[in-house]
Enzyme design. Structure first.
Site, PDB file in Angstrom:
ATOM      1  CG  HIS A  29       3.278  14.750 -50.925  1.00 37.54           C
ATOM      2  ND1 HIS A  29       1.931  14.581 -50.730  1.00 37.54           N
ATOM      3  CD2 HIS A  29       3.619  15.830 -50.171  1.00 37.54           C
ATOM      4  CE1 HIS A  29       1.476  15.522 -49.920  1.00 37.54           C
ATOM      5  NE2 HIS A  29       2.482  16.296 -49.558  1.00 37.54           N
ATOM      6  CD  GLU A  84       3.071  20.314 -50.707  1.00 33.60           C
ATOM      7  OE1 GLU A  84       3.108  19.331 -49.936  1.00 33.60           O
ATOM      8  OE2 GLU A  84       2.197  21.198 -50.622  1.00 33.60           O
TER       9      GLU A  84
END
Lengths: 134, 134
Positions: free
Chosen positions: B79, B130
């Site tokens: 991520h 995120e």
């Protein structure tokens, strides 16, 4: 040896939609699309305060990005690019340490007009790594 | 809205080997491994001049990272984390724009002790995003 994270490249299936997502929903500063026919990509730069995200879409026939998109139709993270001071010294160190350079092992002029090389993902934790001389 | 790229997370099959690769072959500054049992990961921070790479390895039972590693035995990019000033305002904007928040939609305390949330990869070009309030 490695310096700044120059960029993270993300391959996207629809460059206009991706640019709108990053500028609208995520509220980032994005560039106009830039065709780089010699690299087989059209790119949009997402300018963050400390680095860039490069949104990539295939351009022309035989783009390596097209194969990535076939395997990942929603798109996905493609590579990270770390800056180095001396691409030849970096190349020699990679080879001495047993890491594989993609292609013929010689630095090429990359999308930013600077010498780059790509390291084999299997040697770098499944991550395609670009080194760029800055 | 999004600010700095806080980090890129890379899942690795062998944290000791990955830390040695980043410190030795790539010559970067890497931290000691840090167990984060509440997040099901052990992490090594690669401190670059402008951002961080976080090398992640599963810790304990039921780590979500373990499933990623099953699918990607060599490891891979997991991520990207973008900083925001106000996680609640960011969450509300994501929902208003039709993007899906993972989990129950409420910010949680992340690995850095700050409120975070994760956005659905299918809504962000195949990339797990995120957001972290800084």
């Amino acid at each position: 040896m490695i310096g700044r994270l120059n960029h993270v490249a993300i391959v996207v299936p629809d460059l206009t939609a991706a640019a709108a997502l990053y500028s609208g929903t995520l509220g980032a500063d994005v560039s106009e699309p830039l065709d780089l026919p010699e690299h087989g990509v059209t790119t949009v730069f997402v300018n963050l305060p400390n680095t860039k995200i490069e949104l990539l879409h295939p351009l022309g026939e035989g783009s390596t990005i097209a194969k990535f998109l076939e395997k990942n139709p929603s798109g996905g993270m493609h590579h990270v690019c770390y800056e180095v001071d001396d691409i030849t010294a970096a190349r020699d160190k990679m080879i001495a340490d047993g890491a594989r350079i993609l292609g013929d092992g010689e630095p090429k002029i990359g999308a930013h007009g600077k010498p780059v090389l790509f390291l084999h993902p299997k040697d770098f934790c499944g991550t395609l790594v670009e080194l760029e001389q800055v």
